[in-house]
Write a protein that holds these residues in place. Structure first.
Motif, PDB file in Angstrom:
ATOM      1  N   HIS A   1     -15.388   7.041  -3.728  1.00 51.24           N
ATOM      2  CA  HIS A   1     -15.353   7.000  -5.197  1.00 51.24           C
ATOM      3  C   HIS A   1     -15.734   5.598  -5.675  1.00 51.24           C
ATOM      4  O   HIS A   1     -16.647   5.428  -6.463  1.00 51.24           O
ATOM      5  CB  HIS A   1     -13.949   7.386  -5.680  1.00 51.24           C
ATOM      6  N   HIS A   2     -15.021   4.587  -5.189  1.00 53.90           N
ATOM      7  CA  HIS A   2     -15.381   3.199  -5.500  1.00 53.90           C
ATOM      8  C   HIS A   2     -14.892   2.269  -4.398  1.00 53.90           C
ATOM      9  O   HIS A   2     -14.101   2.676  -3.539  1.00 53.90           O
ATOM     10  CB  HIS A   2     -14.821   2.756  -6.863  1.00 53.90           C
ATOM     11  N   VAL A   3     -15.410   1.049  -4.436  1.00 52.90           N
ATOM     12  CA  VAL A   3     -14.968  -0.010  -3.532  1.00 52.90           C
ATOM     13  C   VAL A   3     -14.527  -1.164  -4.413  1.00 52.90           C
ATOM     14  O   VAL A   3     -15.211  -1.502  -5.388  1.00 52.90           O
ATOM     15  CB  VAL A   3     -16.119  -0.461  -2.600  1.00 52.90           C
ATOM     16  N   THR A   4     -13.365  -1.751  -4.112  1.00 50.93           N
ATOM     17  CA  THR A   4     -12.863  -2.873  -4.906  1.00 50.93           C
ATOM     18  C   THR A   4     -12.711  -4.103  -4.022  1.00 50.93           C
ATOM     19  O   THR A   4     -12.132  -4.029  -2.935  1.00 50.93           O
ATOM     20  CB  THR A   4     -11.519  -2.511  -5.561  1.00 50.93           C
ATOM     21  N   ALA A   5     -13.268  -5.217  -4.503  1.00 49.70           N
ATOM     22  CA  ALA A   5     -13.273  -6.449  -3.712  1.00 49.70           C
ATOM     23  C   ALA A   5     -12.757  -7.625  -4.540  1.00 49.70           C
ATOM     24  O   ALA A   5     -12.579  -7.519  -5.751  1.00 49.70           O
ATOM     25  CB  ALA A   5     -14.691  -6.734  -3.221  1.00 49.70           C
TER      26      ALA A   5
ATOM     27  N   HIS B   1     -10.851  -5.293  -1.035  1.00 50.79           N
ATOM     28  CA  HIS B   1      -9.410  -5.074  -1.208  1.00 50.79           C
ATOM     29  C   HIS B   1      -9.021  -3.657  -0.805  1.00 50.79           C
ATOM     30  O   HIS B   1      -8.032  -3.444  -0.123  1.00 50.79           O
ATOM     31  CB  HIS B   1      -9.041  -5.357  -2.665  1.00 50.79           C
ATOM     32  N   HIS B   2      -9.819  -2.670  -1.261  1.00 48.35           N
ATOM     33  CA  HIS B   2      -9.555  -1.284  -0.859  1.00 48.35           C
ATOM     34  C   HIS B   2     -10.787  -0.419  -1.047  1.00 48.35           C
ATOM     35  O   HIS B   2     -11.716  -0.803  -1.759  1.00 48.35           O
ATOM     36  CB  HIS B   2      -8.369  -0.693  -1.640  1.00 48.35           C
ATOM     37  N   VAL B   3     -10.771   0.717  -0.392  1.00 49.80           N
ATOM     38  CA  VAL B   3     -11.818   1.725  -0.547  1.00 49.80           C
ATOM     39  C   VAL B   3     -11.165   2.956  -1.162  1.00 49.80           C
ATOM     40  O   VAL B   3     -10.126   3.417  -0.677  1.00 49.80           O
ATOM     41  CB  VAL B   3     -12.446   2.109   0.808  1.00 49.80           C
ATOM     42  N   ALA B   4     -11.779   3.469  -2.241  1.00 49.75           N
ATOM     43  CA  ALA B   4     -11.238   4.662  -2.896  1.00 49.75           C
ATOM     44  C   ALA B   4     -12.118   5.867  -2.560  1.00 49.75           C
ATOM     45  O   ALA B   4     -13.349   5.776  -2.581  1.00 49.75           O
ATOM     46  CB  ALA B   4     -11.192   4.466  -4.406  1.00 49.75           C
ATOM     47  N   PHE B   5     -11.461   6.976  -2.251  1.00 47.65           N
ATOM     48  CA  PHE B   5     -12.150   8.231  -1.940  1.00 47.65           C
ATOM     49  C   PHE B   5     -11.950   9.212  -3.080  1.00 47.65           C
ATOM     50  O   PHE B   5     -10.979   9.132  -3.834  1.00 47.65           O
ATOM     51  CB  PHE B   5     -11.608   8.795  -0.619  1.00 47.65           C
TER      52      PHE B   5
ATOM     53  N   VAL C   1      -3.819   7.335  -6.319  1.00 51.00           N
ATOM     54  CA  VAL C   1      -2.712   7.070  -5.400  1.00 51.00           C
ATOM     55  C   VAL C   1      -3.254   6.157  -4.304  1.00 51.00           C
ATOM     56  O   VAL C   1      -4.459   6.135  -4.046  1.00 51.00           O
ATOM     57  CB  VAL C   1      -2.129   8.366  -4.784  1.00 51.00           C
ATOM     58  N   TYR C   2      -2.369   5.399  -3.678  1.00 53.47           N
ATOM     59  CA  TYR C   2      -2.772   4.415  -2.669  1.00 53.47           C
ATOM     60  C   TYR C   2      -1.946   4.608  -1.410  1.00 53.47           C
ATOM     61  O   TYR C   2      -0.778   4.985  -1.480  1.00 53.47           O
ATOM     62  CB  TYR C   2      -2.523   2.983  -3.184  1.00 53.47           C
ATOM     63  N   PHE C   3      -2.559   4.332  -0.287  1.00 57.42           N
ATOM     64  CA  PHE C   3      -1.807   4.300   0.973  1.00 57.42           C
ATOM     65  C   PHE C   3      -2.523   3.405   1.981  1.00 57.42           C
ATOM     66  O   PHE C   3      -3.729   3.187   1.898  1.00 57.42           O
ATOM     67  CB  PHE C   3      -1.617   5.711   1.557  1.00 57.42           C
TER      68      PHE C   3
ATOM     69  N   PHE D   1      -6.380   2.348   1.465  1.00 54.71           N
ATOM     70  CA  PHE D   1      -7.174   3.450   0.920  1.00 54.71           C
ATOM     71  C   PHE D   1      -6.570   3.872  -0.414  1.00 54.71           C
ATOM     72  O   PHE D   1      -5.365   3.749  -0.641  1.00 54.71           O
ATOM     73  CB  PHE D   1      -7.151   4.669   1.857  1.00 54.71           C
ATOM     74  N   GLU D   2      -7.421   4.411  -1.259  1.00 57.20           N
ATOM     75  CA  GLU D   2      -7.014   4.973  -2.540  1.00 57.20           C
ATOM     76  C   GLU D   2      -7.662   6.359  -2.629  1.00 57.20           C
ATOM     77  O   GLU D   2      -8.736   6.569  -2.048  1.00 57.20           O
ATOM     78  CB  GLU D   2      -7.541   4.061  -3.660  1.00 57.20           C
ATOM     79  N   ILE D   3      -7.011   7.267  -3.316  1.00 56.21           N
ATOM     80  CA  ILE D   3      -7.653   8.542  -3.662  1.00 56.21           C
ATOM     81  C   ILE D   3      -7.705   8.585  -5.179  1.00 56.21           C
ATOM     82  O   ILE D   3      -6.662   8.509  -5.849  1.00 56.21           O
ATOM     83  CB  ILE D   3      -6.869   9.749  -3.112  1.00 56.21           C
TER      84      ILE D   3
END
Ligand code: ZN
Length: 310
Positions: free
Chosen positions: A7-11, A218-222, A257-259, A267-269
């Motif tokens: 979905h997105h990548v956050t850095a 920082h995280h990858v969102a799916f 949501v994050y885990f 990861f994030e969904i």
């Protein structure tokens, strides 16, 4: 039909102005949202993407004026990779020379041409040249002509101590299947979408753990199509893998949501809806500073804290 993928990548980045200059001008992405870090409203949260900021095109940054540099290590995203038309790789290599962007010579990976480069904070990025995507719509509101422009994400690669535990989450929860192996890479692909469908796992046992800072993802969102799809993924994480996510958080443009997955990558969904046109017209995305309702009363104070974007 279930649509899976990134979905997105956050850095994390250094100064916001330099970040905007690089991603907006040099890479030619559209700034689709200018808002603040909801957890630290004195700093920006900048979102770049295609014309609409569609899922699978969104790279976001928390810019800190004085961020210490990160150090790549296991338990972290190693590289974030964009799609460009196959014939555009030469244009980009030339553009990187012209703009002093550190880059490598193009190499083949899984049969595709890959041009790796770094942003001003040392973040590891790459372009993959793909046949047949020239006709896909592209944002051409910047310096980069549409024929060469970036068309969303190709993939991310994760640097891990061990692939299997992360692979189990990609397969059982996030809709990815293993499609190939090359050197220390294992490639996974999600069905049902065109963009951001690949995750590469790179096994690097014995490497130092990551230290997050400027230039780190920082995280990858799916993607989850909607709340129900997200709920189902949360249930599978808990029941099949013993992993609990955070409560759902409203990020204005998606619900998340994050885990921490077993390989230690955050990861994030995130839901596809409602998207970036929820609080400003699609034609002028990214131009005005947007604040969530709860922060509007503090607008004057927040605007005074934020650095000039140029
Ligand atoms: Zn996120």
């Amino acid at each position: 039909m279930q649509i899976n993928g990134i979905h997105h990548v956050t850095a994390i980045s250094g100064p916001a102005r330099r970040n905007l200059d690089f991603y907006g001008r040099v890479l030619g992405l559209r700034l689709v949202k200018k808002t603040v870090n909801f957890d630290d409203p004195g700093t920006y949260h900048l979102y770049y993407g295609d014309v609409a900021g569609a899922p699978g095109t969104i790279l976001t940054f928390f810019p800190w004026e004085h961020a210490a540099p990160g150090r790549l290590g296991v338990g972290e995203t190693q590289e974030t990779v964009f799609r460009v038309p196959e014939g555009a790789i030469g244009y980009w290599a030339h553009r990187f020379i012209e703009h002093g962007v550190p880059h490598d010579v193009p190499v083949k990976r899984f049969g595709e041409s890959v041009l790796a480069f770094r942003d001003p904070d040392g973040m590891r990025l790459a372009l993959v040249g793909l046949p047949g995507i020239e006709r896909e719509a592209a944002w051409d509101g910047g310096d980069v002509p549409a024929e060469h422009a970036i068309r969303g994400f190709h993939s991310v690669s994760l640097l891990l101590e061990d692939a299997a535990p992360t692979a189990a989450i990609l397969g059982d929860v996030l809709g990815f299947k293993e499609i190939g192996r090359e050197d220390t890479l294992i490639r996974y692909r999600a069905e049902g979408a065109a963009l951001g469908t690949i995750v590469d796992l790179r096994v690097a046992g014995g490497f130092l753990p990551a230290r997050q800072g400027a230039g780190s993802v920082h995280h990858v969102a799916f993607r989850a199509a909607d709340d129900a799809a997200q709920e189902e993924m949360v249930r599978r994480l808990a029941e099949n893998h013993g992993i609990r996510t955070t409560e759902q958080r409203d990020r204005n443009y998606f619900r998340s949501v994050y885990f921490r997955e077993p390989g230690r990558v955050l990861f994030e969904i995130a839901t596809d809806a409602p998207g970036f046109a929820v609080d400003e017209p699609a034609a002028t995305l990214g131009q005005a500073l947007k604040l969530p309702a709860g922060l509007e009363t503090q607008r004057a104070r927040i605007e005074a804290l934020l650095p000039e974007l140029g």
